[in-house]
Write a protein that holds these residues in place. Structure first.
Motif, mmCIF file in Angstrom:
data_model
loop_
_atom_site.group_PDB
_atom_site.id
_atom_site.type_symbol
_atom_site.label_atom_id
_atom_site.label_comp_id
_atom_site.label_asym_id
_atom_site.label_seq_id
_atom_site.Cartn_x
_atom_site.Cartn_y
_atom_site.Cartn_z
ATOM 1 N N LEU A 462 0.829 -1.213 0.000
ATOM 2 C CA LEU A 462 0.000 0.000 0.000
ATOM 3 C C LEU A 462 0.859 1.258 0.000
ATOM 4 O O LEU A 462 0.491 2.269 -0.610
ATOM 5 C CB LEU A 462 -0.934 0.004 1.208
ATOM 6 C CG LEU A 462 -2.069 -1.017 1.204
ATOM 7 C CD1 LEU A 462 -2.952 -0.814 2.442
ATOM 8 C CD2 LEU A 462 -2.917 -0.914 -0.058
ATOM 9 N N ALA A 463 1.999 1.213 0.695
ATOM 10 C CA ALA A 463 2.881 2.380 0.710
ATOM 11 C C ALA A 463 3.373 2.704 -0.698
ATOM 12 O O ALA A 463 3.449 3.880 -1.084
ATOM 13 C CB ALA A 463 4.062 2.127 1.643
ATOM 14 N N PHE A 464 3.688 1.678 -1.480
ATOM 15 C CA PHE A 464 4.100 1.916 -2.856
ATOM 16 C C PHE A 464 2.948 2.472 -3.686
ATOM 17 O O PHE A 464 3.161 3.326 -4.553
ATOM 18 C CB PHE A 464 4.648 0.629 -3.477
ATOM 19 C CG PHE A 464 6.098 0.387 -3.194
ATOM 20 C CD1 PHE A 464 7.075 1.134 -3.843
ATOM 21 C CD2 PHE A 464 6.495 -0.571 -2.283
ATOM 22 C CE1 PHE A 464 8.425 0.911 -3.577
ATOM 23 C CE2 PHE A 464 7.839 -0.788 -2.007
ATOM 24 C CZ PHE A 464 8.809 -0.046 -2.656
ATOM 25 N N LEU A 465 1.722 1.987 -3.432
ATOM 26 C CA LEU A 465 0.560 2.535 -4.141
ATOM 27 C C LEU A 465 0.413 4.024 -3.853
ATOM 28 O O LEU A 465 0.202 4.835 -4.765
ATOM 29 C CB LEU A 465 -0.707 1.783 -3.715
ATOM 30 C CG LEU A 465 -2.036 2.384 -4.206
ATOM 31 C CD1 LEU A 465 -2.109 2.372 -5.717
ATOM 32 C CD2 LEU A 465 -3.221 1.630 -3.603
ATOM 33 N N ILE A 466 0.532 4.403 -2.588
ATOM 34 C CA ILE A 466 0.420 5.817 -2.213
ATOM 35 C C ILE A 466 1.523 6.629 -2.876
ATOM 36 O O ILE A 466 1.281 7.721 -3.419
ATOM 37 C CB ILE A 466 0.497 5.970 -0.681
ATOM 38 C CG1 ILE A 466 -0.712 5.307 -0.021
ATOM 39 C CG2 ILE A 466 0.583 7.435 -0.270
ATOM 40 C CD1 ILE A 466 -0.583 5.157 1.483
ATOM 41 N N ALA A 467 2.746 6.111 -2.842
ATOM 42 C CA ALA A 467 3.871 6.823 -3.447
ATOM 43 C C ALA A 467 3.637 7.060 -4.935
ATOM 44 O O ALA A 467 3.884 8.158 -5.454
ATOM 45 C CB ALA A 467 5.161 6.030 -3.224
ATOM 46 N N GLU A 468 3.158 6.027 -5.632
ATOM 47 C CA GLU A 468 2.913 6.170 -7.065
ATOM 48 C C GLU A 468 1.807 7.176 -7.347
ATOM 49 O O GLU A 468 1.910 7.981 -8.287
ATOM 50 C CB GLU A 468 2.561 4.809 -7.680
ATOM 51 C CG GLU A 468 3.670 3.775 -7.630
ATOM 52 C CD GLU A 468 4.844 4.088 -8.560
ATOM 53 O OE1 GLU A 468 4.898 5.194 -9.126
ATOM 54 O OE2 GLU A 468 5.724 3.215 -8.688
ATOM 55 N N ARG A 469 0.745 7.150 -6.531
ATOM 56 C CA ARG A 469 -0.339 8.105 -6.751
ATOM 57 C C ARG A 469 0.119 9.537 -6.510
ATOM 58 O O ARG A 469 -0.280 10.454 -7.220
ATOM 59 C CB ARG A 469 -1.528 7.766 -5.838
ATOM 60 C CG ARG A 469 -2.213 6.438 -6.132
ATOM 61 C CD ARG A 469 -2.694 6.356 -7.591
ATOM 62 N NE ARG A 469 -3.702 7.322 -7.884
ATOM 63 C CZ ARG A 469 -5.012 7.066 -7.955
ATOM 64 N NH1 ARG A 469 -5.460 5.849 -7.726
ATOM 65 N NH2 ARG A 469 -5.872 8.014 -8.275
ATOM 66 N N MET A 470 0.947 9.746 -5.501
ATOM 67 C CA MET A 470 1.443 11.091 -5.238
ATOM 68 C C MET A 470 2.397 11.556 -6.333
ATOM 69 O O MET A 470 2.412 12.740 -6.701
ATOM 70 C CB MET A 470 2.134 11.137 -3.876
ATOM 71 C CG MET A 470 1.200 10.920 -2.695
ATOM 72 S SD MET A 470 -0.186 12.090 -2.636
ATOM 73 C CE MET A 470 0.679 13.642 -2.330
#
Length: 481
Positions: A462-470
């Motif tokens: 999930l942290a990678f998902l957030i990073a990619e979205r940002m």
């Protein structure tokens, strides 16, 4: 907003009786730590022995605070920047902490995965990440029913280790007020461990390769983390080469804060102290407190209590919260519209979030309210399997988090962060993710005392998902490019 004072940790908080008799300099003249008793308090356990309860509260009135005013104000300042779009929040930890599962390794592993996640989110968003643990106080849980029936036997529901025990027998399920004192002492140990890890060298960014958990290291997300860590390591070496002192505290320590649900009001009142410097009241059981969906009623005791403390606050909302109710809640919890004071923690499920969140954000924007928007994608996606296990589908969790970012993108608002029920342990409690946990494998390591938690690999995903979205919001290339 109050500035941290180097003397804050020496404040004269005093005993409960002294605090009650002392004239308050609080801006809320009608509020005091016990004014909640005039309202209806939901989700409170019934104690059979009032003298026993009074004895436990008397003990808690005399104990040292777990956190201090200066620390609380430091968190408030960081959250203020998040509310203005200049940072992100990462909140994570156990659904409910357990007495019997307490161990320094468990605290360390959860702290370690949060460090990893924060590094990924910081690198991806190019923003500071405020790190808050659901730790050192998350011992009580609301229940849908006051009692549980098994094979025709009725006993009080398990409400978390600060109230009773999980085992289904009359002695274990007795609501025991002494457990609040036990929860305080375990919280003290947890905070000591967290402070040691935060400032004693463990959080040194030069150790970022050592933060990987063994079971995460063998996953795809572990491989992505190692690649990212190498990039950060290269950047650190460049900074050192050009003369930047990478041994300064900002590289070798982290600010780590604690939070829990404000549920057991006798406990929270007993740990509320008045700061002798500012005259403000602080709930010294945690840096941040939040109110849950079941206790956020506008005329209820929980809102009455929490509105008077100086801590940063949160309120969880589901699709049942209307824009009008949200604005009323904000006006009660943050009447001065102080940036960083209030976080709105959204838990709805992806479909309901896409339908309801735009109206809520629009109402906040129209009224000019300063809030931090936080996604809680785990809580609203719980179901029971045919085999009787309570679980969460990782695909549903990921879908709700993606919907949260989509809606904020459409509304032009800042997605302030994420709130996760998770652990650094290699548990098998939530189905799916790159960890490939199936319904059949739930029984392997299903250790939770309450609700299912993401394991370290799923949380890092999930942290990678957030990073990619940002990065997408900022027009930056993907992390792997």
């Amino acid at each position: 907003m109050d500035q941290p004072n180097e003397n804050d940790n020496n404040n004269d908080y005093g005993s409960s009786s002294n605090r009650r008799n002392r004239s308050s300099r609080s801006s809320n003249e009608t509020w005091n730590p016990s004014s909640w008793k005039k309202a209806v308090a939901k989700q409170q356990p019934t104690y059979e022995d009032e003298a026993e309860l009074n004895n436990a509260i008397s003990t808690l009135n005399r104990v040292a605070p777990l956190v201090f005013a200066g620390e609380v104000r430091s968190l408030l300042e960081k959250l203020a920047r998040v509310s203005l779009g200049q940072g992100m929040v990462l909140m994570g930890g156990d659904c409910a902490e357990s007495f019997k599962e307490f161990h320094v390794n468990h605290v360390r592993d959860t702290f370690r995965i949060l460090l990893q996640m924060a590094l990924v989110m910081t690198y991806g968003s190019s923003m500071p990440v405020v790190k808050i643990g659901r730790m050192a106080g998350q011992f009580a849980k609301p229940r849908s029913q006051p009692n549980e029936v098994v094979n025709g036997v009725t006993l009080p529901s398990y409400r978390g280790d600060s109230v009773n025990a999980e085992e289904f027998d009359p002695k274990a399920r007795r609501n025991d007020p002494q457990r609040m004192v036990d929860a305080y002492h375990q919280s003290t140990q947890t905070l000591n461990i967290l402070r040691a890890f935060s400032t004693g060298g463990y959080a040194d960014i030069w150790r970022l390769h050592a933060w990987n958990l063994d079971f995460v290291d063998s996953t795809e997300e572990g491989s992505r983390y190692r690649l990212l860590a190498s990039k950060v390591d290269e950047s650190l070496r460049f900074m050192k080469a050009i003369g930047v002192d990478t041994k300064r505290p900002e590289f070798t320590t982290v600010d780590f804060y604690t939070s829990h649900e404000c549920l057991l009001l006798p406990y929270e009142e007993a740990l509320t102290r008045q700061d002798s410097i500012t005259g403000k009241w602080y709930d010294c059981s945690a840096h941040m407190l939040w109110i849950g969906e079941r206790t956020r009623n506008l005329d209820g005791a929980h809102l009455e209590f929490i509105k008077g403390i100086g801590n940063p606050l949160g309120v969880k909302i589901s699709d049942e919260c209307t824009p009008e109710q949200l604005i009323q809640t904000i006006n009660i919890m943050n009447p001065t519209n102080t940036p960083g004071r209030l976080s709105i923690i959204v838990r709805m499920g992806a479909e309901k979030l896409r339908k309801n969140l735009p109206g809520l954000i629009g109402a906040v924007q129209k009224e000019g309210k300063n809030v931090v928007w936080i996604s809680d994608p785990v809580h609203g996606n719980t179901r029971k399997t045919q085999s009787g296990y309570k679980t969460r589908d990782f695909d549903s969790v990921r879908a709700e988090l993606a919907a949260f970012f989509d809606v904020h993108g459409e509304m032009g608002s800042h997605p302030g962060g994420v709130h996760l029920e998770m652990t650094g342990e290699n548990v098998t409690e939530c189905i799916g993710g790159l960890a490939e946990i199936t319904e059949d494998s739930l029984k392997k390591r299903y250790n939770t005392a309450c609700d299912p938690r993401l394991n370290g690999s799923q949380a890092l995903e999930l942290a990678f998902l957030i990073a990619e979205r940002m990065r997408t919001r900022s027009g930056l290339p993907k992390l792997d490019e």
